[in-house]
Enzyme design. Structure first.
Site, PDB file in Angstrom:
ATOM      1  N   THR A  20       0.028   3.300   9.786  1.00  0.00           N
ATOM      2  CA  THR A  20      -0.429   2.498   8.659  1.00  0.00           C
ATOM      3  C   THR A  20       0.574   1.401   8.341  1.00  0.00           C
ATOM      4  O   THR A  20       1.781   1.543   8.588  1.00  0.00           O
ATOM      5  CB  THR A  20      -0.609   3.392   7.407  1.00  0.00           C
ATOM      6  OG1 THR A  20      -0.851   2.572   6.260  1.00  0.00           O
ATOM      7  CG2 THR A  20       0.641   4.222   7.145  1.00  0.00           C
TER       8      THR A  20
ATOM      9  N   TYR B   1       3.070   9.392   0.769  1.00  0.00           N
ATOM     10  CA  TYR B   1       2.186   9.019   1.879  1.00  0.00           C
ATOM     11  C   TYR B   1       2.917   8.127   2.881  1.00  0.00           C
ATOM     12  O   TYR B   1       2.877   8.366   4.098  1.00  0.00           O
ATOM     13  CB  TYR B   1       0.944   8.306   1.344  1.00  0.00           C
ATOM     14  CG  TYR B   1       0.068   7.717   2.426  1.00  0.00           C
ATOM     15  CD1 TYR B   1      -0.712   8.539   3.231  1.00  0.00           C
ATOM     16  CD2 TYR B   1       0.028   6.344   2.649  1.00  0.00           C
ATOM     17  CE1 TYR B   1      -1.512   8.003   4.236  1.00  0.00           C
ATOM     18  CE2 TYR B   1      -0.769   5.803   3.643  1.00  0.00           C
ATOM     19  CZ  TYR B   1      -1.529   6.633   4.435  1.00  0.00           C
ATOM     20  OH  TYR B   1      -2.316   6.101   5.433  1.00  0.00           O
TER      21      TYR B   1
END
Length: 678
Positions: free
Chosen positions: A451, A494
């Protein structure tokens, strides 16, 4: 809708409550209503009653009895009255238990019709064989209590005998105890304690042996299953579905599923705190109250939905965590998710065998799974499993030709609420995949979906407002986007967990020679995406607008992302695999690039043009970890593979709108609720 078993009787569920659990009781009743359970089996602890003179149960029994049909299971001797000095032992005077049952009926009898009496003796090594080899103490205790309860107008259940050992029931029949019972309740936990998943006989067979015993002794009692469940301590969701289906098909008069919610890990069980971790993971909901797969499916469509998804797995999965399959498939972890299912569709259409490995945790992905099975029934096989389950991962990697690793916890917000779970899924789960590949002689290639969040919030750069967009002040950065030379800056759990996984994937190429590569993605959108406020914001915005609901925008809406259509993303993943021999050990940025860099406000304006109407919005504060601007520089990947994005964002948005039209035709009345940040 009320859940029923094979006999047409309403299903029950088990839940234990402790003094002070008022809020948990209210939550449990709400969950039961959502699932369709109207019967509740709960314990009434003689020991707890003894501590506060019943004040807790004075509140609990009326609160439960006013909402559901209650089956109290009366057990646990006050230590001061116990033969062993512990609540697990029998009372010194067996008939004290009958006296307590009498008090329970007098005090709470209006709230229940049936009462379950203590099951077989606990701590046998402490008292039974030393004091009474024939279990006469227990027989006297239960026999007297059953006799008196029936005299008081209540029906009695003897709970606890395991159907794999009928000696206990024979003994109770010979001692006359069963003659005082209106029902016998069986317990069973296939694959957890009594037997392995492969040695457990289906409930229909277990029940037949017990009914034969009833006939031999002339017993007219009903036959119930008062406890059946599966502990998902390994994070293996599929067996719970299978054993639930098996149990509700059993030819019994009643069934109670064990249990409604996982036990809080900080709460000690009878044997002590975390004495056996399996005890803590039997719930349909986890300890935080979030539905596990079985509960989510029942909430969605009752037992029929659960059965339907259980059947999606391949033959053999009922007795093993992962399916037997053809040699050398391409494994896609998280393959029922948005990008995973589109990639699987592309590969299967080109003649590749594909193994989908997915826990089906995310809302709606079971529909993607069904879509794939319809389109490619001979090419797509399924393992409903979790990457946290190392044994299942190892079996799935098996002799895979290649692995695309998409399985992940995908939301910043969720990572803030449950950072430990975020780490276990994203970091530990990725390590499980890497280790499974490293142990193979052929070491399959692994392509990891990372990501842009590994670059953090880009706060080292200055930004300014230009029209409807936040943009970098640096003109070179604005023109080209963020390259792989941007230093990693991990923030939010995250970002940390994905960044950790990202670096492990790259290092396994260097340290162990596993052919790995990483794609650090920006915002991907397109068909089969069920976006929420937490993830998948483009699809979420469009679905909310189509349904006439307001869009929640976190921040001022000028945040910029380079959005990429999923077909372009699939092409990138396939190109990277095709070139893995020369690109192993490298990470690339993947997104729509400067040509597809748009703000949230611009996307909302385009949705209004697509739909031909205004879209209501409301604004809130930005969330932790959100970037004002992120655009991928994809030049390195384009140079290495020849890839480029082909679908402009406006055409892509219209394609998504047409896909949603087609889905609504295929599945009328479908609506998706949820939440998403950019």
């Amino acid at each position: 809708m009320t859940l029923v078993n094979a006999s047409g009787e309403p299903l029950g569920v088990v839940e234990w409550f402790r003094p002070g659990d008022e809020a948990r009781v209210e939550a449990a009743l709400e969950r039961m209503a959502r699932l369709g359970f109207i019967r509740l089996r709960t314990h009434l602890s003689w020991a707890d009653f003894h501590v506060d003179d019943g004040r807790w149960y004075d509140w609990l029994l009326p609160a439960l009895g006013a909402a559901v049909e209650v089956l109290p299971c009366v057990h646990f001797t006050p230590p001061s009255l116990s033969l062993t000095g512990t609540s697990a032992g029998p009372p010194r005077r067996p008939r004290d238990y009958a006296d307590f049952i009498d008090e329970v009926i007098s005090r709470y009898g209006r709230w229940f019709e049936w009462v379950e009496l203590w099951n077989e003796p606990n701590n046998l090594s402490d008292w039974d064989w030393r004091i009474d080899p024939d279990w006469q103490i227990f027989s006297d205790m239960i026999g007297a209590a059953g006799h008196w309860a029936r005299r008081r107008g209540r029906k009695t259940v003897l709970g606890g005998p395991c159907p794999t050992d009928l000696n206990w029931l024979r003994l109770m029949a010979e001692r006359g105890v069963l003659a005082e019972m209106d029902a016998i309740g069986l317990h069973g936990f296939p694959g957890t304690w009594e037997s392995t998943a492969t040695s457990w006989r289906p409930w229909s067979e277990q029940v037949d042996s017990v009914r034969d015993l009833f006939r031999n002794y002339g017993l007219p009692a009903e036959l119930w299953i008062t406890e059946v469940g599966y502990s998902s301590w390994r994070q293996d969701p599929a067996p719970c579905l299978d054993w639930f289906v098996d149990a509700i098909g059993a030819p019994v008069d009643r069934l109670y599923w064990y249990m409604l919610q996982d036990i809080d890990p900080a709460v000690p069980i009878l044997d002590g705190l975390q004495f056996d971790t399996r005890h803590y993971h039997f719930g349909l909901y986890d300890a935080q109250g979030r539905p596990k797969l079985a509960a989510r499916l029942i909430e969605k469509g009752g037992v029929a939905a659960l059965k339907h998804v259980a059947a999606q797995g391949d033959p053999g999965r009922v007795r093993a965590p992962v399916v037997a399959r053809r040699a050398r498939p391409i494994l896609i972890t998280g393959g029922a998710g948005f990008i995973g299912c589109n990639l699987a569709d592309s590969l299967a259409a080109d003649g590749h065998d594909v193994l989908i490995f997915d826990s089906l945790h995310r809302f709606g992905v079971e529909d993607n799974l069904e879509w794939l099975r319809r389109r490619h029934p001979k090419r797509v096989s399924v393992a409903i499993a979790d990457v946290r389950d190392g044994l299942a991962v190892d079996e799935a990697v098996g002799d895979a030709a290649a692995v695309f690793h998409f399985a992940a916890q995908v939301a910043v917000t969720t990572s803030m609420n449950a950072p430990d779970e975020d780490f276990e899924v994203n970091a530990r789960g990725t390590l499980n995949v890497l280790e499974a590949a490293r142990r193979r002689d052929h070491m399959p290639p692994i392509i990891f979906a990372s990501t842009n969040k590994v670059y953090g919030d880009l706060s080292a750069h200055d930004f300014e407002i230009v029209g409807d967009q936040w943009c970098p002040v640096d003109p070179d950065l604005r023109a080209k986007g963020v390259s792989e030379r941007q230093p990693l800056h991990l923030c939010t759990p995250y970002g940390c967990s994905k960044g950790t996984a990202d670096q492990y994937v790259l290092d396994y190429a260097k340290s162990f020679g596993v052919p790995t590569a990483v794609l650090r993605m920006s915002c991907i959108y397109g068909p089969r995406q069920f976006g929420t406020e937490d993830q998948g914001w483009v699809a979420h915005f469009l679905m909310r607008a189509r349904s006439g609901e307001a869009i929640a925008v976190f921040g001022d809406g000028r945040q910029v992302r380079d959005i990429l259509h999923v077909s372009d993303a699939v092409a990138a993943y396939r190109l990277l695999l095709d070139n893995i021999a020369i690109l192993k050990g490298r990470a690339f940025n993947l997104g729509g690039g400067p040509a597809n860099a748009v703000s949230l406000l611009q996307v909302i304006a385009e949705i209004e043009r697509v739909l031909g109407r205004d879209v209501p919005c409301h604004f809130d504060e930005m969330r932790p970890g959100d970037q004002r601007w992120y655009v991928s520089d994809t030049a390195a990947f384009a140079q290495a593979t020849g890839w480029r994005s082909r679908i402009g964002w406006r055409n892509g948005l219209r394609d998504l709108d047409r896909a949603l039209d087609a889905m609504e035709v295929a599945e009328p009345g479908r609506r998706r609720a949820g939440k998403a940040v950019a």
